[in-house]
Write a protein that holds these residues in place. Structure first.
Motif, PDB file in Angstrom:
ATOM      1  N   ARG A 150       0.807  -1.221   0.000  1.00  0.00           N
ATOM      2  CA  ARG A 150       0.000   0.000   0.000  1.00  0.00           C
ATOM      3  C   ARG A 150       0.843   1.277   0.000  1.00  0.00           C
ATOM      4  NH1 ARG A 150       0.294  -2.018   4.980  1.00  0.00           N
ATOM      5  NH2 ARG A 150       0.553  -0.647   6.796  1.00  0.00           N
ATOM      6  N   THR A 151       2.051   1.231   0.560  1.00  0.00           N
ATOM      7  CA  THR A 151       2.899   2.432   0.582  1.00  0.00           C
ATOM      8  C   THR A 151       3.972   2.409  -0.509  1.00  0.00           C
ATOM      9  OG1 THR A 151       4.426   1.433   2.182  1.00  0.00           O
ATOM     10  CG2 THR A 151       2.569   2.701   3.071  1.00  0.00           C
ATOM     11  N   ALA A 152       4.050   1.305  -1.254  1.00  0.00           N
ATOM     12  CA  ALA A 152       5.100   1.167  -2.262  1.00  0.00           C
ATOM     13  C   ALA A 152       4.601   1.385  -3.681  1.00  0.00           C
ATOM     14  CB  ALA A 152       5.750  -0.215  -2.163  1.00  0.00           C
ATOM     15  N   LEU A 153       3.348   1.011  -3.938  1.00  0.00           N
ATOM     16  CA  LEU A 153       2.814   1.095  -5.297  1.00  0.00           C
ATOM     17  C   LEU A 153       1.478   1.827  -5.297  1.00  0.00           C
ATOM     18  CD1 LEU A 153       3.457  -2.595  -6.477  1.00  0.00           C
ATOM     19  CD2 LEU A 153       4.727  -0.565  -7.200  1.00  0.00           C
ATOM     20  N   PRO A 154       1.183   2.566  -6.364  1.00  0.00           N
ATOM     21  CA  PRO A 154      -0.142   3.175  -6.476  1.00  0.00           C
ATOM     22  C   PRO A 154      -1.220   2.109  -6.626  1.00  0.00           C
ATOM     23  CG  PRO A 154       1.107   3.465  -8.506  1.00  0.00           C
ATOM     24  CD  PRO A 154       2.053   2.903  -7.498  1.00  0.00           C
TER      25      PRO A 154
END
Length: 397
Positions: free
Chosen positions: A320-324
């Motif tokens: 969730r914080t690494a990829l859109p």
């Protein structure tokens, strides 16, 4: 010519004919965007004993196993070990561990209901990702470029390699302790082999190999095939699954290959995807138990959905914080695609008598369906994201 040799040649011709017709059929029905892998498997079903009975799967089993080896050799070759020192690798491992926890809970519930007898093979099957199967699809659709590449390769490699390790430990023919020792010995052998080029670098043997890589001797290709077969033999003798030996061979080869590496890649693609790998997929289709699937179709769709729920959906949380969001949904369907290890797990379960035939057939059938459906959805998402970026005038990542 003996009748056995004649049967083998006839079966091989029919299988190779299916492989040759596959890209033609895919081209004729290009709008449907069916992966070649699916057509190969369905072609195997048609020519197999369950339908037309034009070919005998046992007569080509050796070539099919070499094809499986090439599939995992190329998957291991794509793996860059350095990725596990970075965020993509750590997230891939975390996602797989979440999947394992979910798989244990889900399969425990199915076992309590009496729907599953082989707890470990089915649970492991739900944690797999068919990176080797996905690679040609992802390559053909230009989905392995940019910043998304390491996340795809890391998630796929973890979903392929860690289940192989678990198979070696928990389902090895010699018991868990011996399986663990054999696994460590396999890793040590791979490490030793990866150091060999350093010992001969700049020497006469290296010069001979480089000089002959494009000649009729094809030195680098021959040594690559020898390395693959050596590790397949060692893995088999250790009671490990051959896919482990092939995967290790691919990882070793990335550091081991002399000469022009890009040229070697093209040669491996030609030998693997041109001959051996299609034989494996057609053979897998020939061995599919259609009657068991027809008798219990709900099992197939249950496993098909569980692959998405157990293996895919944790991706939305872990990344969730690494990829859109769009990329996360794309990765969900990529990692949910499974097949070769499902075939291996089903064979192990049937050989040990722990897996019900209908579950083995349903698991493989779910894998076939996942290869047909999930990558197509991922490709559609990727193209939609590309169109959105083009309309906004943004560069592609």
């Amino acid at each position: 010519m003996s009748s056995e040799l004649g049967l083998g040649l006839t079966s091989l011709f029919v299988v190779v004919l299916v492989a040759a017709l596959t890209p033609v059929l895919v081209g004729l029905f290009g709008r449907l965007r069916i992966p070649q892998v699916v057509v190969l498997i369905l072609g195997g079903v048609v020519i197999g004993p369950e339908v037309l009975d034009l070919a005998d799967p046992d007569s080509i089993s050796l070539l099919a196993n070499v094809g499986l080896g090439f599939l995992f050799l190329l998957a291991g070759y794509e793996l860059e070990l350095a990725v596990f020192r970075h965020r993509a690798g750590r997230l891939a491992v975390a996602g797989w561990l979440v999947t394992v926890a979910l798989a244990i809970a889900v399969v425990a519930a199915l076992a309590a209901l009496g729907a599953v007898r082989a707890f470990v093979p089915v649970a492991l099957g739900l944690t797999t990702t068919a990176l080797g199967t996905l690679l040609p699809i992802l390559r053909d659709n230009n989905m392995l470029g940019g910043s998304f590449r390491p996340y795809v390769l890391a998630a796929g490699a973890v979903g392929e390699f860690l289940p192989i390790v678990a198979i070696a430990i928990f389902l090895g023919s010699n018991g868990r302790f011996v399986g663990l020792v054999s696994l460590l010995a396999m890793g040590a052998l791979g490490l030793v082999l990866s150091l060999v080029p350093r010992l001969s670098r700049g020497g006469r043997i290296t010069r001979i190999l480089k000089e002959g890589e494009h000649a009729t001797s094809q030195t680098t290709l021959r040594w690559t095939v020898a390395l693959l077969l050596l590790l397949l033999v060692v893995a088999n003798d250790f009671g490990l699954d051959v896919v482990l030996g092939a995967f290790v061979a691919g990882v070793v080869l990335r550091r081991w290959a002399p000469g022009n590496v890009e040229t070697l890649e093209r040669k491996l693609d030609a030998v693997g995807y041109g001959f051996f790998i299609p034989i494996f997929f057609v053979s897998s289709g020939m061995g599919l138990d259609l009657q068991s699937i027809l008798d219990a179709p709900a099992r197939l769709f249950l496993f098909f959905l569980l692959l998405l729920v157990v293996r895919g959906l944790p991706t939305l949380l872990v990344y969730r914080t690494a990829l859109p969001r769009g990329r996360r949904f794309e990765l969900v369907f990529i990692v949910s695609t499974a097949l070769p290890l499902l075939v291996a797990l089903s064979e192990i379960g049937l050989e040990t008598g722990h897996m019900l035939p209908e579950n083995a057939a349903a698991l493989v059938g779910a894998g076939v369906l996942s290869v047909l459906v999930y990558p197509a959805i991922a490709v559609a998402i990727d193209r939609r994201l590309a169109r959105t970026r083009d309309e906004a005038g943004e560069p592609r990542p």
